[in-house]
Design an enzyme around this catalytic site. Structure first.
Site, PDB file in Angstrom:
ATOM      1  N   GLY A 280     221.118-100.507 -57.092  1.00  0.00           N
ATOM      2  CA  GLY A 280     220.798-101.879 -57.507  1.00  0.00           C
ATOM      3  C   GLY A 280     220.418-102.766 -56.333  1.00  0.00           C
ATOM      4  O   GLY A 280     219.695-103.757 -56.510  1.00  0.00           O
TER       5      GLY A 280
ATOM      6  N   GLU B 256     216.836-102.093 -55.801  1.00  0.00           N
ATOM      7  CA  GLU B 256     216.125-102.688 -56.941  1.00  0.00           C
ATOM      8  C   GLU B 256     216.030-104.203 -56.806  1.00  0.00           C
ATOM      9  O   GLU B 256     214.993-104.806 -57.092  1.00  0.00           O
ATOM     10  CB  GLU B 256     216.846-102.302 -58.247  1.00  0.00           C
ATOM     11  CG  GLU B 256     216.753-100.812 -58.535  1.00  0.00           C
ATOM     12  CD  GLU B 256     217.603-100.370 -59.713  1.00  0.00           C
ATOM     13  OE1 GLU B 256     218.820-100.631 -59.701  1.00  0.00           O
ATOM     14  OE2 GLU B 256     217.055 -99.759 -60.641  1.00  0.00           O
TER      15      GLU B 256
ATOM     16  N   ALA C  67     224.955-101.427 -57.399  1.00  0.00           N
ATOM     17  CA  ALA C  67     225.837-102.044 -58.387  1.00  0.00           C
ATOM     18  C   ALA C  67     227.262-101.622 -58.056  1.00  0.00           C
ATOM     19  O   ALA C  67     227.479-100.569 -57.454  1.00  0.00           O
ATOM     20  CB  ALA C  67     225.454-101.553 -59.780  1.00  0.00           C
TER      21      ALA C  67
ATOM     22  N   GLU D  57     221.579 -93.096 -57.520  1.00  0.00           N
ATOM     23  CA  GLU D  57     222.328 -93.076 -58.779  1.00  0.00           C
ATOM     24  C   GLU D  57     222.529 -91.671 -59.326  1.00  0.00           C
ATOM     25  O   GLU D  57     223.530 -91.384 -59.980  1.00  0.00           O
ATOM     26  CB  GLU D  57     221.602 -93.934 -59.833  1.00  0.00           C
ATOM     27  CG  GLU D  57     221.641 -95.422 -59.583  1.00  0.00           C
ATOM     28  CD  GLU D  57     220.485 -95.936 -58.740  1.00  0.00           C
ATOM     29  OE1 GLU D  57     219.827 -95.133 -58.024  1.00  0.00           O
ATOM     30  OE2 GLU D  57     220.232 -97.158 -58.798  1.00  0.00           O
TER      31      GLU D  57
HETATM   32  C1  HXC Z   1     231.604-100.383 -55.160  1.00  0.00           C
HETATM   33  C2  HXC Z   1     231.317 -99.857 -52.947  1.00  0.00           C
HETATM   34  C3  HXC Z   1     229.961 -99.528 -53.187  1.00  0.00           C
HETATM   35  C4  HXC Z   1     229.459 -99.675 -54.506  1.00  0.00           C
HETATM   36  C5  HXC Z   1     230.387 -99.209 -51.100  1.00  0.00           C
HETATM   37  N1  HXC Z   1     231.529 -99.653 -51.645  1.00  0.00           N
HETATM   38  N2  HXC Z   1     229.418 -99.132 -52.012  1.00  0.00           N
HETATM   39  N3  HXC Z   1     232.119-100.277 -53.928  1.00  0.00           N
HETATM   40  N4  HXC Z   1     230.325-100.095 -55.451  1.00  0.00           N
HETATM   41  N5  HXC Z   1     228.190 -99.417 -54.815  1.00  0.00           N
HETATM   42  C6  HXC Z   1     232.816 -99.871 -50.986  1.00  0.00           C
HETATM   43  C7  HXC Z   1     233.524 -98.580 -50.667  1.00  0.00           C
HETATM   44  O1  HXC Z   1     234.220 -98.093 -51.788  1.00  0.00           O
HETATM   45  C8  HXC Z   1     234.448 -99.013 -49.554  1.00  0.00           C
HETATM   46  O2  HXC Z   1     235.563 -99.708 -50.069  1.00  0.00           O
HETATM   47  C9  HXC Z   1     233.607-100.035 -48.807  1.00  0.00           C
HETATM   48  O3  HXC Z   1     232.612-100.478 -49.720  1.00  0.00           O
HETATM   49  C10 HXC Z   1     232.905 -99.453 -47.595  1.00  0.00           C
HETATM   50  O4  HXC Z   1     232.183 -98.301 -48.003  1.00  0.00           O
HETATM   51  P1  HXC Z   1     232.308 -96.875 -47.287  1.00  0.00           P
HETATM   52  O5  HXC Z   1     231.847 -95.876 -48.264  1.00  0.00           O
HETATM   53  O6  HXC Z   1     233.659 -96.699 -46.688  1.00  0.00           O
HETATM   54  O7  HXC Z   1     231.253 -97.068 -46.109  1.00  0.00           O
HETATM   55  P2  HXC Z   1     230.400 -95.940 -45.364  1.00  0.00           P
HETATM   56  O8  HXC Z   1     231.225 -94.733 -45.126  1.00  0.00           O
HETATM   57  O9  HXC Z   1     229.756 -96.635 -44.218  1.00  0.00           O
HETATM   58  O10 HXC Z   1     229.284 -95.506 -46.423  1.00  0.00           O
HETATM   59  C11 HXC Z   1     228.310 -96.438 -46.824  1.00  0.00           C
HETATM   60  C12 HXC Z   1     227.544 -95.921 -48.097  1.00  0.00           C
HETATM   61  C13 HXC Z   1     228.587 -95.571 -49.185  1.00  0.00           C
HETATM   62  C14 HXC Z   1     226.738 -94.688 -47.729  1.00  0.00           C
HETATM   63  C15 HXC Z   1     226.618 -97.026 -48.532  1.00  0.00           C
HETATM   64  O11 HXC Z   1     229.482 -96.682 -49.334  1.00  0.00           O
HETATM   65  C16 HXC Z   1     227.967 -95.296 -50.515  1.00  0.00           C
HETATM   66  O12 HXC Z   1     227.447 -94.185 -50.732  1.00  0.00           O
HETATM   67  N6  HXC Z   1     228.065 -96.240 -51.445  1.00  0.00           N
HETATM   68  C17 HXC Z   1     227.606 -96.068 -52.809  1.00  0.00           C
HETATM   69  C18 HXC Z   1     226.094 -96.171 -52.854  1.00  0.00           C
HETATM   70  C19 HXC Z   1     225.595 -95.966 -54.266  1.00  0.00           C
HETATM   71  O13 HXC Z   1     225.802 -94.906 -54.891  1.00  0.00           O
HETATM   72  N7  HXC Z   1     224.898 -96.993 -54.820  1.00  0.00           N
HETATM   73  C20 HXC Z   1     224.398 -96.920 -56.174  1.00  0.00           C
HETATM   74  C21 HXC Z   1     225.372 -97.530 -57.102  1.00  0.00           C
HETATM   75  S1  HXC Z   1     224.875 -97.354 -58.750  1.00  0.00           S
HETATM   76  P3  HXC Z   1     237.046 -99.098 -49.998  1.00  0.00           P
HETATM   77  O14 HXC Z   1     237.887-100.214 -50.520  1.00  0.00           O
HETATM   78  O15 HXC Z   1     237.005 -97.911 -50.880  1.00  0.00           O
HETATM   79  O16 HXC Z   1     237.273 -98.763 -48.565  1.00  0.00           O
HETATM   80  C22 HXC Z   1     223.751 -98.523 -58.982  1.00  0.00           C
HETATM   81  C23 HXC Z   1     223.235 -98.545 -60.361  1.00  0.00           C
HETATM   82  C24 HXC Z   1     222.077 -99.443 -60.431  1.00  0.00           C
HETATM   83  O17 HXC Z   1     223.408 -99.272 -58.141  1.00  0.00           O
HETATM   84  C25 HXC Z   1     221.738 -99.697 -61.844  1.00  0.00           C
HETATM   85  C26 HXC Z   1     221.718-101.109 -62.184  1.00  0.00           C
HETATM   86  C27 HXC Z   1     221.766-102.116 -61.155  1.00  0.00           C
END
Ligand code: HXC
Length: 257
Positions: free
Chosen positions: A108, A111, A65, A131
Site C-alpha cells: 500500500g 500504491e 497496509a 503482498e
Molecule cells: C504492520 C509493520 C509493517 C506492516 C513493518 N511493520 N511493516 N507492521 N504492517 N506492513 C512493523 C514490524 O512488525 C516491526 O514492528 C516494525 O514495523 C519494524 O519492522 P521490521 O520488520 O523489524 O524492520 P526490518 O527488519 O528493517 O524490515 C523492514 C521490512 C519489513 C522489509 C519493510 O518490515 C517488511 O517486510 N514489512 C512488511 C512489508 C509488506 O509485506 N507490505 C505489504 C503489506 S500488505 P515490531 O513491533 O514487530 O517490532 C499491503 C496490502 C495493500 O500493503 C493492499 C491495500 C492497501
C-alpha cells in the site's frame, strides 16, 4: 483537527505532509488514512497552498497496509465497510501532490506513492508489491498503476515474486521522475513544489487534469480534451500576463485568475 499519525506543516506555498508511525515503518491503517485524507483536503481548499508534498521517514515512506490491523479481517466486513474505498482520496486532490520517497515503499505504500502526481525518490528508496508473500495481492491500485508505469513484464514480475526494486531500477523503468541524495530529499521536493506553486494555479490544475486524463481515455479523446482546455486558457488573465511578461522580458505576476 490534530493529527496523531501524520505531521502537517506549511513551507511557504507548499503543504508538507509527513507520515509518522515510526514504530511500524509508517504502516498504513484506517486512522492514518483518515488523517491523510483530511489533511490533503484541507490543503486542497487552502488558497495559500499551491502544491503538496507527501513524504515519510528516512527508513520508510510506508511499509504497506498495516498487516497486524487487517490480519483478522473477514470478507463480509471488508465488503460492508468497503475496506480501502477512501485510500485513493489523494487522487481526488486537484492541486499537484508530489511523493517524496525514501526507504521502503511497499504494498500500500508503493500504491500510495503511485497515486501522487509524480514520485521523487531518494537513492535509498525501495519499491515493491510484496503482498503475494502474505497470501494476497495489491488492493489499492497496484496491479493497475504499476503496470501503467513500468509496463506489463516488470509489473507482473514484481507482483508475482514480491521482490523489491531499488531507486535506480525504479527510475530506469519510469516509476520515478528522478533520484536525489537521501539527505536532500525533502528539501528538493519542497523546492520543486515551491516552483510549481509560483505558476498560475488554475493553469497548474488544468495541466494536472490533462496529464491524468491520458490514463483514462483514448489518445484522440485525450488530445481533444487537452485542446479544449488549452483553448479555455485564453480566457484567463494569467495567460495574458504570462505571454506579455515574456515579450516585455520580465517575470510574470500571476493572479490565479
Ligand atoms: C504492520 C509493520 C509493517 C506492516 C513493518 N511493520 N511493516 N507492521 N504492517 N506492513 C512493523 C514490524 O512488525 C516491526 O514492528 C516494525 O514495523 C519494524 O519492522 P521490521 O520488520 O523489524 O524492520 P526490518 O527488519 O528493517 O524490515 C523492514 C521490512 C519489513 C522489509 C519493510 O518490515 C517488511 O517486510 N514489512 C512488511 C512489508 C509488506 O509485506 N507490505 C505489504 C503489506 S500488505 P515490531 O513491533 O514487530 O517490532 C499491503 C496490502 C495493500 O500493503 C493492499 C491495500 C492497501
Amino acid at each position: 483537527m490534530s493529527y496523531e499519525n501524520i505531521i502537517v506543516e506549511t513551507r511557504g506555498k507548499v503543504g508538507l505532509v509527513t507520515l509518522n508511525r515510526p514504530e511500524a515503518l509508517n504502516a498504513l491503517n484506517k486512522d492514518l488514512i483518515d488523517e491523510l485524507s483530511e489533511a490533503l483536503s484541507t490543503f486542497d481548499k487552502d488558497e495559500d497552498i499551491g502544491c503538496i508534498v507527501l513524504t515519510g521517514s528516512e527508513k520508510a515512506f510506508a511499509a504497506g497496509a498495516d498487516i497486524k490491523a487487517m490480519a483478522d479481517n473477514e470478507y463480509v466486513d471488508t465488503y460492508l465497510t468497503d475496506f480501502l474505498a477512501n485510500w485513493d482520496d489523494v487522487t481526488r486532490v486537484r492541486k499537484p501532490v508530489i511523493a517524496a520517497v525514501a526507504g521502503f515503499a511497499l504494498g500500500g505504500g508503493c500504491e500510495l506513492a503511485m497515486m501522487c502526481d509524480f514520485i521523487i525518490a531518494a537513492d535509498s528508496a525501495r519499491f515493491g508489491q510484496p503482498e503475494i508473500k502474505l497470501g494476497v495481492m495489491p488492493g489499492a491500485g497496484g496491479t493497475q498503476r504499476l503496470t501503467r508505469f513500468v509496463g506489463k513484464s516488470k509489473a507482473m514480475e514484481l507482483c508475482l515474486t514480491g521482490r523489491m526494486m531499488d531507486a535506480e531500477e525504479a527510475e530506469r523503468s519510469g516509476l520515478v521522475s528522478r533520484i536525489v541524495k537521501a539527505e536532500d530529499l525533502v528539501e528538493d521536493a519542497v523546492a520543486t513544489a515551491g516552483k510549481i506553486a509560483e505558476f498560475s494555479m488554475p493553469i497548474v490544475m488544468m495541466t494536472k487534469e490533462s496529464v491524468n486524463r491520458s490514463y483514462e481515455v483514448s489518445l484522440s479523446e485525450g488530445v481533444r480534451f487537452e485542446r479544449r482546455l488549452f483553448q479555455s486558457m485564453f480566457a484567463t488573465t494569467d495567460q495574458k500576463e504570462g505571454m506579455k511578461a515574456f515579450i516585455e522580458k520580465r517575470k510574470p505576476a500571476f493572479k490565479n485568475r
